[in-house]
Structure formats: C-alpha cells, structure tokens
Design a protein around this motif. Sequence first.
Motif, PDB file in Angstrom:
ATOM      1  N   PHE A 132      26.201   7.167  49.165  1.00 27.26           N
ATOM      2  CA  PHE A 132      25.057   7.139  48.254  1.00 27.26           C
ATOM      3  C   PHE A 132      24.884   8.403  47.414  1.00 27.26           C
ATOM      4  CE2 PHE A 132      23.951   4.410  51.933  1.00 27.26           C
ATOM      5  CZ  PHE A 132      24.079   3.199  51.279  1.00 27.26           C
ATOM      6  N   GLN A 133      25.349   9.545  47.921  1.00 28.42           N
ATOM      7  CA  GLN A 133      25.198  10.771  47.141  1.00 28.42           C
ATOM      8  C   GLN A 133      26.436  11.086  46.314  1.00 28.42           C
ATOM      9  OE1 GLN A 133      24.056  13.678  50.118  1.00 28.42           O
ATOM     10  NE2 GLN A 133      21.896  13.114  49.957  1.00 28.42           N
ATOM     11  N   ARG A 134      27.606  10.662  46.774  1.00 25.00           N
ATOM     12  CA  ARG A 134      28.826  10.919  46.012  1.00 25.00           C
ATOM     13  C   ARG A 134      29.290   9.680  45.245  1.00 25.00           C
ATOM     14  NH1 ARG A 134      31.376  15.703  47.080  1.00 25.00           N
ATOM     15  NH2 ARG A 134      32.287  15.197  45.061  1.00 25.00           N
ATOM     16  N   ALA A 135      29.351   8.525  45.909  1.00 24.41           N
ATOM     17  CA  ALA A 135      29.838   7.307  45.248  1.00 24.41           C
ATOM     18  C   ALA A 135      28.732   6.541  44.534  1.00 24.41           C
ATOM     19  CB  ALA A 135      30.509   6.393  46.270  1.00 24.41           C
ATOM     20  N   HIS A 136      27.468   6.886  44.801  1.00 22.31           N
ATOM     21  CA  HIS A 136      26.323   6.207  44.182  1.00 22.31           C
ATOM     22  C   HIS A 136      26.423   4.689  44.349  1.00 22.31           C
ATOM     23  CE1 HIS A 136      25.191  10.076  42.522  1.00 22.31           C
ATOM     24  NE2 HIS A 136      26.408  10.203  42.015  1.00 22.31           N
ATOM     25  N   ALA A 137      26.728   4.285  45.576  1.00 25.81           N
ATOM     26  CA  ALA A 137      26.867   2.865  45.884  1.00 25.81           C
ATOM     27  C   ALA A 137      25.551   2.134  45.643  1.00 25.81           C
ATOM     28  CB  ALA A 137      27.299   2.694  47.339  1.00 25.81           C
ATOM     29  N   ALA A 138      25.669   0.872  45.212  1.00 21.85           N
ATOM     30  CA  ALA A 138      24.489   0.093  44.847  1.00 21.85           C
ATOM     31  C   ALA A 138      24.575  -1.308  45.443  1.00 21.85           C
ATOM     32  CB  ALA A 138      24.376   0.003  43.323  1.00 21.85           C
ATOM     33  N   PRO A 139      23.427  -1.944  45.662  1.00 19.80           N
ATOM     34  CA  PRO A 139      23.422  -3.322  46.166  1.00 19.80           C
ATOM     35  C   PRO A 139      24.252  -4.235  45.268  1.00 19.80           C
ATOM     36  CG  PRO A 139      21.199  -2.411  46.200  1.00 19.80           C
ATOM     37  CD  PRO A 139      22.058  -1.418  45.470  1.00 19.80           C
ATOM     38  N   GLY A 140      24.969  -5.154  45.901  1.00 18.85           N
ATOM     39  CA  GLY A 140      25.790  -6.099  45.155  1.00 18.85           C
ATOM     40  C   GLY A 140      27.210  -5.636  44.923  1.00 18.85           C
ATOM     41  N   GLU A 141      27.479  -4.348  45.127  1.00 19.77           N
ATOM     42  CA  GLU A 141      28.842  -3.847  44.957  1.00 19.77           C
ATOM     43  C   GLU A 141      29.678  -4.143  46.202  1.00 19.77           C
ATOM     44  OE1 GLU A 141      28.412  -0.171  41.826  1.00 19.77           O
ATOM     45  OE2 GLU A 141      28.343   0.320  43.968  1.00 19.77           O
ATOM     46  N   VAL A 142      30.992  -4.005  46.034  1.00 15.06           N
ATOM     47  CA  VAL A 142      31.934  -4.188  47.138  1.00 15.06           C
ATOM     48  C   VAL A 142      32.426  -2.820  47.590  1.00 15.06           C
ATOM     49  CG1 VAL A 142      34.142  -5.166  47.862  1.00 15.06           C
ATOM     50  CG2 VAL A 142      32.674  -6.434  46.275  1.00 15.06           C
ATOM     51  N   VAL A 143      32.331  -2.541  48.888  1.00 10.90           N
ATOM     52  CA  VAL A 143      32.851  -1.299  49.438  1.00 10.90           C
ATOM     53  C   VAL A 143      34.013  -1.623  50.370  1.00 10.90           C
ATOM     54  CG1 VAL A 143      31.149  -1.270  51.324  1.00 10.90           C
ATOM     55  CG2 VAL A 143      32.333   0.834  50.698  1.00 10.90           C
ATOM     56  N   PHE A 144      35.093  -0.864  50.227  1.00 12.30           N
ATOM     57  CA  PHE A 144      36.266  -0.999  51.089  1.00 12.30           C
ATOM     58  C   PHE A 144      36.311   0.226  51.990  1.00 12.30           C
ATOM     59  CE2 PHE A 144      41.098  -0.478  51.368  1.00 12.30           C
ATOM     60  CZ  PHE A 144      41.216  -1.356  52.435  1.00 12.30           C
ATOM     61  N   VAL A 145      36.060   0.026  53.282  1.00 12.35           N
ATOM     62  CA  VAL A 145      36.072   1.120  54.256  1.00 12.35           C
ATOM     63  C   VAL A 145      37.437   1.096  54.934  1.00 12.35           C
ATOM     64  CG1 VAL A 145      34.906   2.194  56.203  1.00 12.35           C
ATOM     65  CG2 VAL A 145      33.587   0.821  54.572  1.00 12.35           C
ATOM     66  N   HIS A 146      38.285   2.028  54.533  1.00  9.71           N
ATOM     67  CA  HIS A 146      39.678   2.050  54.963  1.00  9.71           C
ATOM     68  C   HIS A 146      39.784   2.881  56.239  1.00  9.71           C
ATOM     69  CE1 HIS A 146      44.138   2.598  53.607  1.00  9.71           C
ATOM     70  NE2 HIS A 146      43.969   1.523  54.344  1.00  9.71           N
ATOM     71  N   GLY A 147      39.862   2.204  57.379  1.00 13.72           N
ATOM     72  CA  GLY A 147      39.786   2.865  58.675  1.00 13.72           C
ATOM     73  C   GLY A 147      38.337   2.877  59.133  1.00 13.72           C
ATOM     74  N   ALA A 148      37.821   1.688  59.482  1.00 14.03           N
ATOM     75  CA  ALA A 148      36.376   1.527  59.676  1.00 14.03           C
ATOM     76  C   ALA A 148      35.937   1.522  61.128  1.00 14.03           C
ATOM     77  CB  ALA A 148      35.912   0.227  59.009  1.00 14.03           C
ATOM     78  N   SER A 149      36.851   1.724  62.069  1.00 16.38           N
ATOM     79  CA  SER A 149      36.474   1.560  63.474  1.00 16.38           C
ATOM     80  C   SER A 149      36.083   2.862  64.162  1.00 16.38           C
ATOM     81  CB  SER A 149      37.620   0.896  64.256  1.00 16.38           C
ATOM     82  OG  SER A 149      38.794   1.693  64.194  1.00 16.38           O
TER      83      SER A 149
END
Length: 218
Positions: A132-149
């Motif tokens: 949220f502070q660097r990527a400024h992610a917003a509702p409705g967008e797609v996020v790919f968490v590479h290595g999410a476990s």
Amino acid sequence: MKAIRIYEFGAPEVMKLEEVPDPKAGPGQVVVRIRAVGVNPVETYIRSGIYPKPPTPFTPGADSAGEIESVGEGVTKVKVGDRVYTAGALTGTYAEKALCKEGQVQPLPQRASFAQGAAMFVPYGTAYRALFQRAHAAPGEVVFVHGASGGVGIAAVQLARAAGMTVIGTGGTEQGRQLVAKEGAHHVLDHRAAGYLDKVLELTKGRGADVILEMLAN
C-alpha cells in the motif's frame, strides 16, 4: 530471567541460553513479560554476520507479545497488565522479558493470541508497506505474491484479500500451497512447475498482474 545471548557470529550454535539481570524501566520505557516471540529471517542474517553486526554480546529479536510488567516515569499510553505486541525492543525479544520504548509497544486485542501478536511487526509491517505504501495497491487490482507461504507472503495474501484485490499466490510444496489457499488466495500456483508463469497470464486474460510481490528469492 533467561535470555538468548550471542557473543560471536556464526551458526545457530552461537546462541546461548543464559541467566541475565531483569531489565528495569527508565523514563519513557516499559518492561514486557514476553509470552510469545516472533522469529524472522533477518535475525538469522544478523546472527550469522552477513548483516551489519551489533555490538556483542546481544539478545536478538524485535517481534514478541506479552503483558506490561512495569512502566517508567512519563509513560501514559500503557499500564501494568496491558496486553501488547512489540515493534522492536531495546534489549531484544529472545528473552523472558524485554525493555522497550513506550512507542515500541502496541495494544494487543483480547481476541488475538500472543502467538498472533508476535507475528505482527516484521511480517505484516513489511507486507503493508510493500502493498500500500510502495505499490499503491487498490481494490479490484490483481496481486501476484511470488512465494506466498512464508510470514510476509501470508500477511500479503490476507491484507490484499481484505482490501478487495484478486490474489494469486505461489508455493513450492503441497503443504505450502494449501496454506496459501486457506489464508485467502483466489488462485494458487506451484512455482516449481514448468510454465507456471503462463498461468498468471491465463488467469488475468493476458493482462498480467497489477502488483507483483517477489518473495521467492531463490
């Protein structure tokens, strides 16, 4: 009290469990009776000597949760007996008690366990800043968490899902992928499988992800 002490840098065996004096709260400080400790990868890097080296001996750790045991002069935000989690510590958290600045402790809700509180600062702080502070992610967008476990990956999955994003996560083991799905990812991929990145394009109809968090690092 008992605490882990490190006198030299190296393998895990350099950590020694010792009896040390109880910390005393000075002005603007608090002592936390620790009930759970968070262990983060950065602490292994510090211990091994590949990060900037703190003066020895020292007690590692920044994440923990417990109760306020004592407060110093001028402390107003917390009182003895309050449940808190730590966001850093003056004396390290691999111990039965930790000395903290007043600003390094935050309230821990009754519905949260001490173990959950001990996982808050580094994993969730890192994930929140990235999303949220660097990527400024917003509702409705797609996020790919590479290595999410891992710790930060799971935090990112939960935060992104709660923010109304579509979450694609990856894991390298069946157990890891089940965890990523359980914690809220809409789609889970095996990052050891050939061509798995093509699946990201397929899931997004050729557009790709709006935000990518890279945690795999291998």
